[in-house]
Scaffold this motif. Structure first.
Motif, PDB file in Angstrom:
ATOM      1  N   LYS A   1       0.818  -1.200   0.000  1.00 45.38           N
ATOM      2  CA  LYS A   1       0.000   0.000   0.000  1.00 45.38           C
ATOM      3  C   LYS A   1       0.858   1.258   0.000  1.00 45.38           C
ATOM      4  CE  LYS A   1      -4.189  -1.827   2.135  1.00 45.38           C
ATOM      5  NZ  LYS A   1      -5.244  -1.583   3.158  1.00 45.38           N
ATOM      6  N   ILE A   2       0.288   2.336  -0.519  1.00 47.93           N
ATOM      7  CA  ILE A   2       0.961   3.634  -0.521  1.00 47.93           C
ATOM      8  C   ILE A   2       0.709   4.293   0.827  1.00 47.93           C
ATOM      9  CG2 ILE A   2       1.031   5.921  -1.591  1.00 47.93           C
ATOM     10  CD1 ILE A   2       0.093   4.584  -4.190  1.00 47.93           C
ATOM     11  N   LYS A   3       1.776   4.560   1.576  1.00 52.34           N
ATOM     12  CA  LYS A   3       1.644   5.183   2.892  1.00 52.34           C
ATOM     13  C   LYS A   3       1.452   6.693   2.736  1.00 52.34           C
ATOM     14  CE  LYS A   3       5.572   3.444   4.119  1.00 52.34           C
ATOM     15  NZ  LYS A   3       6.786   3.117   4.911  1.00 52.34           N
ATOM     16  N   CYS A   4       0.531   7.254   3.527  1.00 53.06           N
ATOM     17  CA  CYS A   4       0.140   8.657   3.364  1.00 53.06           C
ATOM     18  C   CYS A   4       0.267   9.444   4.664  1.00 53.06           C
ATOM     19  CB  CYS A   4      -1.313   8.774   2.909  1.00 53.06           C
ATOM     20  SG  CYS A   4      -1.757   7.761   1.500  1.00 53.06           S
ATOM     21  N   ILE A   5       0.571  10.729   4.515  1.00 54.66           N
ATOM     22  CA  ILE A   5       0.561  11.691   5.610  1.00 54.66           C
ATOM     23  C   ILE A   5      -0.327  12.864   5.198  1.00 54.66           C
ATOM     24  CG2 ILE A   5       1.923  13.356   6.949  1.00 54.66           C
ATOM     25  CD1 ILE A   5       2.538  10.551   7.757  1.00 54.66           C
TER      26      ILE A   5
ATOM     27  N   GLN B   1      -2.815   3.832   2.650  1.00 59.41           N
ATOM     28  CA  GLN B   1      -2.753   3.594   4.089  1.00 59.41           C
ATOM     29  C   GLN B   1      -2.330   4.882   4.791  1.00 59.41           C
ATOM     30  OE1 GLN B   1      -0.102   0.431   5.303  1.00 59.41           O
ATOM     31  NE2 GLN B   1       0.113   1.264   7.363  1.00 59.41           N
ATOM     32  N   LEU B   2      -3.176   5.387   5.684  1.00 60.86           N
ATOM     33  CA  LEU B   2      -2.875   6.620   6.400  1.00 60.86           C
ATOM     34  C   LEU B   2      -1.938   6.325   7.571  1.00 60.86           C
ATOM     35  CD1 LEU B   2      -3.373   9.649   6.787  1.00 60.86           C
ATOM     36  CD2 LEU B   2      -5.347   9.067   8.210  1.00 60.86           C
ATOM     37  N   GLN B   3      -0.798   7.004   7.597  1.00 61.82           N
ATOM     38  CA  GLN B   3       0.148   6.861   8.703  1.00 61.82           C
ATOM     39  C   GLN B   3      -0.148   7.828   9.842  1.00 61.82           C
ATOM     40  OE1 GLN B   3       3.562   7.349   5.855  1.00 61.82           O
ATOM     41  NE2 GLN B   3       4.579   6.014   7.311  1.00 61.82           N
ATOM     42  N   ALA B   4      -0.368   9.106   9.494  1.00 61.33           N
ATOM     43  CA  ALA B   4      -0.579  10.131  10.516  1.00 61.33           C
ATOM     44  C   ALA B   4      -1.118  11.383   9.854  1.00 61.33           C
ATOM     45  CB  ALA B   4       0.731  10.447  11.240  1.00 61.33           C
ATOM     46  N   SER B   5      -1.654  12.272  10.680  1.00 60.10           N
ATOM     47  CA  SER B   5      -2.092  13.584  10.192  1.00 60.10           C
ATOM     48  C   SER B   5      -1.608  14.651  11.165  1.00 60.10           C
ATOM     49  CB  SER B   5      -3.615  13.637  10.031  1.00 60.10           C
ATOM     50  OG  SER B   5      -4.268  13.431  11.262  1.00 60.10           O
ATOM     51  N   PHE B   6      -1.268  15.814  10.630  1.00 62.49           N
ATOM     52  CA  PHE B   6      -0.744  16.917  11.427  1.00 62.49           C
ATOM     53  C   PHE B   6      -1.432  18.215  11.018  1.00 62.49           C
ATOM     54  CE2 PHE B   6       2.609  13.792  10.746  1.00 62.49           C
ATOM     55  CZ  PHE B   6       2.989  13.494  12.050  1.00 62.49           C
TER      56      PHE B   6
ATOM     57  N   ASP C   1       9.243  17.410  12.574  1.00 62.43           N
ATOM     58  CA  ASP C   1       9.818  16.519  13.584  1.00 62.43           C
ATOM     59  C   ASP C   1       9.568  15.054  13.224  1.00 62.43           C
ATOM     60  OD1 ASP C   1      10.732  18.658  15.063  1.00 62.43           O
ATOM     61  OD2 ASP C   1       8.924  18.783  16.293  1.00 62.43           O
ATOM     62  N   TYR C   2       8.364  14.767  12.725  1.00 61.49           N
ATOM     63  CA  TYR C   2       8.022  13.398  12.339  1.00 61.49           C
ATOM     64  C   TYR C   2       8.928  12.909  11.206  1.00 61.49           C
ATOM     65  CZ  TYR C   2       5.209   9.473  10.620  1.00 61.49           C
ATOM     66  OH  TYR C   2       4.788   8.234  10.208  1.00 61.49           O
ATOM     67  N   PHE C   3       9.164  13.783  10.235  1.00 57.09           N
ATOM     68  CA  PHE C   3       9.947  13.393   9.065  1.00 57.09           C
ATOM     69  C   PHE C   3      11.428  13.195   9.383  1.00 57.09           C
ATOM     70  CE2 PHE C   3       6.316  14.703   6.466  1.00 57.09           C
ATOM     71  CZ  PHE C   3       6.363  13.736   5.460  1.00 57.09           C
ATOM     72  N   ARG C   4      11.886  13.656  10.531  1.00 55.91           N
ATOM     73  CA  ARG C   4      13.286  13.425  10.894  1.00 55.91           C
ATOM     74  C   ARG C   4      13.576  11.941  11.137  1.00 55.91           C
ATOM     75  NH1 ARG C   4      12.585  18.298  14.108  1.00 55.91           N
ATOM     76  NH2 ARG C   4      13.723  20.021  13.130  1.00 55.91           N
ATOM     77  N   HIS C   5      12.538  11.208  11.544  1.00 59.41           N
ATOM     78  CA  HIS C   5      12.731   9.799  11.899  1.00 59.41           C
ATOM     79  C   HIS C   5      11.822   8.853  11.108  1.00 59.41           C
ATOM     80  CE1 HIS C   5      15.058  11.301  15.278  1.00 59.41           C
ATOM     81  NE2 HIS C   5      14.046  12.082  15.603  1.00 59.41           N
ATOM     82  N   ASN C   6      11.000   9.412  10.239  1.00 60.10           N
ATOM     83  CA  ASN C   6      10.054   8.586   9.492  1.00 60.10           C
ATOM     84  C   ASN C   6       9.996   9.037   8.032  1.00 60.10           C
ATOM     85  OD1 ASN C   6       8.457   7.043  11.835  1.00 60.10           O
ATOM     86  ND2 ASN C   6       8.734   9.178  12.464  1.00 60.10           N
ATOM     87  N   SER C   7       9.470   8.173   7.197  1.00 56.32           N
ATOM     88  CA  SER C   7       9.286   8.515   5.790  1.00 56.32           C
ATOM     89  C   SER C   7       7.862   8.149   5.378  1.00 56.32           C
ATOM     90  CB  SER C   7      10.289   7.764   4.912  1.00 56.32           C
ATOM     91  OG  SER C   7      10.079   6.355   5.015  1.00 56.32           O
ATOM     92  N   THR C   8       7.465   8.623   4.217  1.00 56.24           N
ATOM     93  CA  THR C   8       6.147   8.301   3.692  1.00 56.24           C
ATOM     94  C   THR C   8       6.232   8.252   2.178  1.00 56.24           C
ATOM     95  OG1 THR C   8       3.782   8.827   3.852  1.00 56.24           O
ATOM     96  CG2 THR C   8       5.281  10.681   3.449  1.00 56.24           C
ATOM     97  N   ASP C   9       5.178   7.737   1.548  1.00 50.09           N
ATOM     98  CA  ASP C   9       5.135   7.664   0.081  1.00 50.09           C
ATOM     99  C   ASP C   9       4.398   8.843  -0.527  1.00 50.09           C
ATOM    100  OD1 ASP C   9       6.378   5.068   0.090  1.00 50.09           O
ATOM    101  OD2 ASP C   9       4.439   4.216   0.658  1.00 50.09           O
ATOM    102  N   LEU C  10       3.412   9.365   0.218  1.00 48.59           N
ATOM    103  CA  LEU C  10       2.523  10.389  -0.337  1.00 48.59           C
ATOM    104  C   LEU C  10       2.140  11.387   0.740  1.00 48.59           C
ATOM    105  CD1 LEU C  10       0.600  11.582  -2.475  1.00 48.59           C
ATOM    106  CD2 LEU C  10      -1.046   9.790  -1.878  1.00 48.59           C
ATOM    107  N   LEU C  11       2.212  12.657   0.391  1.00 48.67           N
ATOM    108  CA  LEU C  11       1.905  13.732   1.323  1.00 48.67           C
ATOM    109  C   LEU C  11       0.745  14.568   0.781  1.00 48.67           C
ATOM    110  CD1 LEU C  11       2.644  15.463   3.818  1.00 48.67           C
ATOM    111  CD2 LEU C  11       4.336  16.622   2.394  1.00 48.67           C
ATOM    112  N   PHE C  12      -0.338  14.655   1.567  1.00 51.28           N
ATOM    113  CA  PHE C  12      -1.437  15.581   1.259  1.00 51.28           C
ATOM    114  C   PHE C  12      -1.147  16.872   2.018  1.00 51.28           C
ATOM    115  CE2 PHE C  12      -3.313  11.390   0.653  1.00 51.28           C
ATOM    116  CZ  PHE C  12      -3.942  11.543  -0.573  1.00 51.28           C
ATOM    117  N   LEU C  13      -0.891  17.947   1.293  1.00 55.53           N
ATOM    118  CA  LEU C  13      -0.344  19.156   1.905  1.00 55.53           C
ATOM    119  C   LEU C  13      -1.210  20.378   1.631  1.00 55.53           C
ATOM    120  CD1 LEU C  13       2.084  20.493   3.386  1.00 55.53           C
ATOM    121  CD2 LEU C  13       3.149  20.756   1.135  1.00 55.53           C
TER     122      LEU C  13
END
Length: 230
Positions: free
Chosen positions: A3-7, A30-35, A43-55
């Motif tokens: 699945k494509i992981k999303c933020i 697949q939704l990982q988190a929302s901010f 801060d999240y991106f310093r230790h994590n990655s994702t495939d797709l960002l809704f910005l």
């Protein structure tokens, strides 16, 4: 395929809910988190990655496009905003798509399908330069060859599509999403939930209408930004 992981980075609760619901309805997401704040997301991106960002663009403290410029290796990005005037800047930053609020599910699905198609292409072995200039479409149980160069536009007709060419018209049982995935993106553009046009056939256009080969094609409100990047 995994699945494509999303933020989601969005400060409007209703917009977050809509995007969350749309992601839940899309099997390959697949939704990982929302901010609600780009600083927290950093801060999240310093230790994590994702495939797709809704910005979103208009965020507190740090604006969406400014945040995007801070990412050394950004994922695929889909802009979600109520403001169309940032479309050119967004596409200059190589965003995948630019969705204007309120976002309809069909428009959302078209955008994330672009991301999915891109991931499939990246996982394929390298091929020789593209030489294929046609597709075969099923028309009344026959496979009909249609040259890309002959296509003027494609129109949705419920569960069917109509392909209008310089020579003929063809009706086939498939969705606009299916035909869009088969057409080379550098030659064709989705301009309405019901219309895909051949860029080379466009003679003139306004914010609401395209003139091409004697046809007038409407531009959907949620697709007007795509005309800025022809």
């Amino acid at each position: 395929m995994s699945k494509i992981k999303c933020i989601i980075i969005e400060d409007e609760p209703l917009a977050v809910k809509i995007l969350t619901d749309y992601i839940a309805q899309t099997p390959f997401l697949q939704l990982q988190a929302s901010f609600k704040d780009a600083i927290i997301a950093s801060d999240y991106f310093r230790h994590n990655s994702t495939d797709l960002l809704f910005l979103d663009i208009h965020l507190p403290k740090l604006k969406g496009l400014s945040f995007l410029k801070t990412l050394p290796n950004p994922p695929s990005v889909i802009i979600t905003t109520a403001y169309h005037q940032y479309a050119v800047e967004g596409f200059n930053l190589n965003v995948t798509d630019y969705l204007l609020k309120p976002i309809e599910f069909e428009r959302f699905l078209a955008a994330v399908t672009k991301v999915r198609t891109g991931r499939v292409d990246m996982q394929k072995p390298a091929d020789p330069p593209e030489t294929r200039d046609f597709i075969f479409i099923t028309v009344q149980k026959r496979k009909v060859k249609i040259l890309f160069a002959d296509i003027v536009y494609v129109e949705s007709q419920r569960e069917y599509i109509k392909i209008v060419t310089t020579r003929n018209e063809y009706v086939s049982k498939m969705s606009t999403h299916e035909i869009e995935a088969l057409l080379p993106a550098r030659y064709f553009r989705r301009v309405h939930r019901s219309f895909i046009v051949a860029i080379r056939r466009i003679e003139s256009y306004t914010a609401e209408m395209i003139e091409m080969n004697g046809f007038s094609i409407p531009i959907g409100k949620g697709y007007r930004d795509t005309m800025e990047n022809l």
